[in-house]
Design an enzyme around this catalytic site. Structure first.
Site, PDB file in Angstrom:
ATOM      1  N   ASP A 221       0.868  -1.177   0.000  1.00  0.00           N
ATOM      2  CA  ASP A 221       0.000   0.000   0.000  1.00  0.00           C
ATOM      3  C   ASP A 221       0.909   1.233   0.000  1.00  0.00           C
ATOM      4  O   ASP A 221       2.032   1.155  -0.487  1.00  0.00           O
ATOM      5  CB  ASP A 221      -0.965  -0.065   1.203  1.00  0.00           C
ATOM      6  CG  ASP A 221      -2.258   0.686   0.928  1.00  0.00           C
ATOM      7  OD1 ASP A 221      -2.181   1.877   0.583  1.00  0.00           O
ATOM      8  OD2 ASP A 221      -3.350   0.097   1.051  1.00  0.00           O
ATOM      9  N   HIS A 244       2.139   2.113  -3.188  1.00  0.00           N
ATOM     10  CA  HIS A 244       1.175   3.038  -3.789  1.00  0.00           C
ATOM     11  C   HIS A 244       1.636   4.489  -3.727  1.00  0.00           C
ATOM     12  O   HIS A 244       0.849   5.404  -3.898  1.00  0.00           O
ATOM     13  CB  HIS A 244      -0.200   2.877  -3.122  1.00  0.00           C
ATOM     14  CG  HIS A 244      -0.845   1.542  -3.389  1.00  0.00           C
ATOM     15  ND1 HIS A 244      -2.091   1.205  -2.952  1.00  0.00           N
ATOM     16  CD2 HIS A 244      -0.392   0.453  -4.077  1.00  0.00           C
ATOM     17  CE1 HIS A 244      -2.393  -0.036  -3.343  1.00  0.00           C
ATOM     18  NE2 HIS A 244      -1.362  -0.503  -4.021  1.00  0.00           N
TER      19      HIS A 244
END
Ligand SMILES: *[C@@H]1O[C@H](CO)[C@@H](O)[C@H](O)[C@H]1NC(C)=O
Ligand SMILES: *[C@@H]1O[C@H](CO)[C@@H](O)[C@H](O)[C@H]1NC(C)=O
Ligand SMILES: *[C@@H]1O[C@H](CO)[C@@H](O)[C@H](O)[C@H]1NC(C)=O
Ligand SMILES: *[C@@H]1O[C@H](CO)[C@@H](O)[C@H](O)[C@H]1NC(C)=O
Ligand SMILES: *[C@@H]1O[C@H](CO)[C@@H](O)[C@H](O)[C@H]1NC(C)=O
Length: 401
Positions: A221, A244
């Protein structure tokens, strides 16, 4: 000094130096080795009580104190360190702290290792191995899995340092800084699979004066995520990927929400990440904001969305379809950013029609699509200026009425 017979002089000198070293010893830090207090470096005996005993002694010590964790694997279930100490405490960790491999043991708690209401705590070195892979597998199969625990959290604390710590395979977030003041993270290393769910590297929220330096983050993430109420955040010399990207958000989930202000992100390299510099807000009413943000000296290597503001976040189209974000994004500068986008749209400002993005600045941004092709920019409700070489050329409007 009067001239004394030599043997007497030696005695006096010895006495003086003895007194000096005695004073030095009294002022020196006390060290509490967790093994002396019952911890076992066998990777399977729960050593939480020994860690807590070392913490209690270090915390009560009138002099600054060290909790020492020698080499080896120390098994720990959930553990909470808290309370007012008489001094600064350093955790000096040579070994590895290991969480239970059965994710259910810590997975229903928010935290594996939690420090709360502490002042002047340093963590130096060490590896946190949360063994999160079985929980990720459970989540992917979608069968009533627990949410998972953050590996290390500091909450309601101040004057914290985290130096040279490695965190691997967390169940949820790796490191969380929540409601803290004056925190420095340096030389941190985070590692988890690129497809592990919700394993943000470092999450900062409701905190002021946090500095993150010289760290390497690869995870499933956000490498760094920045939540509501974060101010005066400085991030520099970060390698991110997989992951991310560095994200401000998600903001605007709550109607009444504190804003994010004065964030600097400097000298970062993103490799194969989903995003580079991202600002993200829910598409729903909110008092939140993001302002005075500087993204500077970035290198993008095959990044899907190198520069992105997304104000229409609405996972599963629940509780927000058709709504506009109330989060006001303003005064955001992107300066000296080079590299390659993995998608054609390298710069995307998808802002709220209700509270448009304003005072966005692009300066010396050169992004190409897959190394050779020209990239595109896309703007929705975004105004600002461009200067220097800006490629793809800016789509910002001068002003939105
Ligand atoms: C704790 O460390 C800070 C610097 O980080 C220092 O200013 C303070 O005096 C120290 N306190 C004690 C009790 O040693
Ligand atoms: C912005 O944050 C930095 C630390 O990141 C701090 O040094 C600076 O004083 C802050 N600026 C303002 C205007 O508060
Ligand atoms: C805009 O943001 C920059 C940091 O990027 C800050 O130095 C400046 O003071 C801000 N300007 C305003 C008007 O808030
Ligand atoms: C981006 O490219 C320009 C031109 O080659 C160079 O001067 C600048 O240092 C580069 N910036 C970064 C962050 O690599
Ligand atoms: C922009 O980047 C491309 C691809 O890396 C490079 O070929 C080009 O020379 C750069 N332009 C400038 C002005 O630096």
């Amino acid at each position: 000094m009067a001239i004394l017979p030599l043997p007497l002089m030696i005695i006096i000198v010895t006495l003086v130096s003895h007194t000096a070293s005695f004073a030095a010893a009294a002022a020196a830090t006390r060290t509490y080795n967790v093994v002396s207090l019952g911890a076992k470096a066998d990777g399977k005996t729960d050593s939480a009580q020994a860690f807590l005993a070392a913490w209690a002694k270090a915390c009560a010590s009138p002099k600054s104190a060290i909790v020492y964790v020698p080499q080896g694997r120390f098994f720990l279930k959930n553990v909470v360190f808290g309370g007012e100490c008489n001094n600064n405490v350093t955790f000096s960790i040579a070994g590895t702290l290991v969480a239970p491999s059965d994710y259910r043991v810590i997975g229903y708690s928010d935290n594996w290792i939690l420090f709360h209401h502490v002042n002047g705590v340093t963590i130096s070195g060490g590896i946190l191995d949360a063994q999160g892979t079985s929980l990720w597998a459970c989540k992917k199969s979608g069968e009533g899995c627990p949410g998972g625990a953050t590996s290390l959290e500091f909450s309601n604390s101040e004057n914290i340092k985290i130096m040279g710590l490695t965190s691997i395979n967390s169940q949820m977030f790796h490191i969380v800084i929540n409601c803290c003041n004056n925190v420095k993270l340096q030389g941190v290393s985070v590692s988890a699979s690129g497809n592990s769910p919700n394993t943000d590297g470092i999450h900062v929220e409701a905190s002021t004066g946090v500095t993150i330096l010289n760290s390497q983050i690869g995870t499933g993430d956000d490498c760094v995520s920045i939540g509501p109420g974060t101010t005066n955040l400085w991030i520099q010399d970060i390698a991110c990927g997989p992951g991310h990207g560095i994200s401000i958000g998600s903001l605007g989930k709550e109607l009444k929400e504190a804003g994010v202000q004065n964030v600097t992100v400097k000298t970062t390299t993103f490799t194969g990440t989903e995003n580079g510099f991202r600002i993200k807000s829910w598409g729903r009413p909110s008092s939140g904001f993001a302002r005075s943000i500087l993204f500077q000296h970035g290198i993008m290597i095959n990044v899907q969305n190198p520069i992105i503001i997304d104000q229409n976040y609405c996972p599963d189209e629940k509780n927000c379809p058709g709504q506009d974000s109330g989060v006001k994004v303003s005064n955001v500068t992107y300066q000296d950013i080079n590299g390659t986008s993995a998608t054609e749209v390298a710069v995307k400002f998808d802002c709220s029609s209700k509270s448009s993005c304003s005072n966005i600045r692009l300066q010396d941004v050169n992004l190409t699509y897959k190394n050779v092709l020209p990239a595109q920019a896309s703007c929705n409700h975004a105004s600002g200026t461009a200067s220097g070489l800006v490629q793809p050329s800016s789509c910002l409007s001068l002003r939105i009425a």
